[in-house]
Enzyme design. Structure first.
Site, PDB file in Angstrom:
ATOM      1  N   TYR A 139      15.857 -46.140  58.474  1.00 29.36           N
ATOM      2  CA  TYR A 139      14.830 -46.200  59.525  1.00 29.36           C
ATOM      3  C   TYR A 139      13.611 -46.982  59.023  1.00 29.36           C
ATOM      4  CZ  TYR A 139      11.199 -44.570  62.755  1.00 29.36           C
ATOM      5  OH  TYR A 139      10.157 -44.519  63.652  1.00 29.36           O
ATOM      6  N   SER A 168       1.892 -39.839  61.272  1.00 30.77           N
ATOM      7  CA  SER A 168       2.540 -38.777  62.045  1.00 30.77           C
ATOM      8  C   SER A 168       1.697 -38.464  63.265  1.00 30.77           C
ATOM      9  CB  SER A 168       2.766 -37.512  61.207  1.00 30.77           C
ATOM     10  OG  SER A 168       1.564 -37.022  60.667  1.00 30.77           O
ATOM     11  N   ARG A 176       1.326 -31.778  55.017  1.00 31.96           N
ATOM     12  CA  ARG A 176       1.335 -33.245  54.993  1.00 31.96           C
ATOM     13  C   ARG A 176       0.499 -33.826  56.129  1.00 31.96           C
ATOM     14  NH1 ARG A 176       4.732 -37.004  57.739  1.00 31.96           N
ATOM     15  NH2 ARG A 176       4.711 -39.074  56.748  1.00 31.96           N
TER      16      ARG A 176
END
Length: 282
Positions: A139, A168, A176
């Site tokens: 990916y 994200s 994270r």
């Protein structure tokens, strides 16, 4: 931007991030053409039309991009998978978008790249937009391919592109994300700046909010005028209280790519993440 663009094409419009971009993009152009391999997601906004199309089908992409001023290319298979599954949407699809854009004289492609293009860098390295590619998965490799594809089309054919390495863009429910969080409002600002900046050439920028713990450096992309406002630190106390102690030798914890850095090639990276589908409903 002095005036509205005539036409913008948004790929991946039926995806979670696409659901938040559709309405803001209608304000930037006379005509927004949203497209995805999925069926039309709900009602359309004023000025928006929808075309169901496969990124891997060049003729379909060529038709939908005709007459566009810019393309916001968010479409992809959004997870790690065997190379053969990613080849059509993530590799061939990017070629089809750029080649069609080039043939039709599109000014710029704004691309949803990813931190996974550089996901194997250790988290304690504060990386900028000029570090060499270091993909964590097939990916991520597709993101590297598309960034290089975009650079080649800029240098050989003069087609501008901005590659947004999104960290994200999801709810903050893990440690994270305290560094990697990109809010939907900041995503919208980022895409808007990538469209409205008068000249970009080929550029890379990290898609991340104004987090105290952000692990990447956007200094060299400051000309785009992206100034994020949100900060994941407001979630820190709750998130850290719920997290077990982390292993600094575990790539899931130690690398920029998070769970994608620790997973076997071809195996889902999202399976190790608690991503909430909070797609916008219109």
């Amino acid at each position: 931007m002095a005036s509205k663009l005539k036409k913008i094409v948004l790929t991946g419009a039926a995806g979670r991030l696409g659901s938040y971009l559709r309405e803001p993009l209608t304000a930037l152009c006379d005509e927004l053409v949203s497209t995805d391999i999925k069926e039309q997601p709900g009602k359309l906004y004023a000025g928006e039309s929808y075309v169901q199309a496969d990124l891997a089908d060049f003729n379909a992409m060529n038709d939908v991009i005709e007459g566009a001023d810019m393309v916001v290319h968010m479409g992809a298979y959004v997870d790690e998978a065997p190379f053969e599954e990613l080849l059509g949407p993530n590799f061939v699809g990017s070629y089809n978008v750029w080649e069609a854009a080039s043939r039709h004289g599109v000014r710029r492609v704004v691309y949803g790249s990813s931190i996974h293009a550089v996901g194997m860098y250790p988290k304690n390295e504060f990386i900028n937009t000029e570090v060499a590619h270091r993909p964590d998965t097939f990916y991520g490799l597709a993101k590297c391919f598309t960034e290089d594809l975009g650079r080649m089309y800029w240098e050989k054919r003069g087609l501008e592109s901005v590659h947004m390495r999104i960290l994200s863009c999801a709810q903050v429910n893990n440690a994270r994300a305290l560094g990697s969080y990109l809010s939907y409002d900041d995503l919208i600002q980022l895409v808007t700046r990538c469209i409205e900046t008068p000249v970009t050439g080929w550029a890379v920028i990290y898609g991340v909010s104004n987090n105290d713990r952000a692990p990447v450096d956007n200094t060299k992309a400051s000309f785009l005028g992206y100034r994020p406002k949100d900060n994941a630190e407001i979630y820190a106390q709750e998130v850290l209280a719920a997290e077990p102690e982390m292993d600094p030798h575990d790539p899931n914890h130690m690398c920029h790519g998070g769970p994608f850095a620790g997973v076997e090639l071809g195996k889902s990276g999202l399976a190790g993440m608690n991503v909430v589908d909070d797609s916008k409903e219109n």
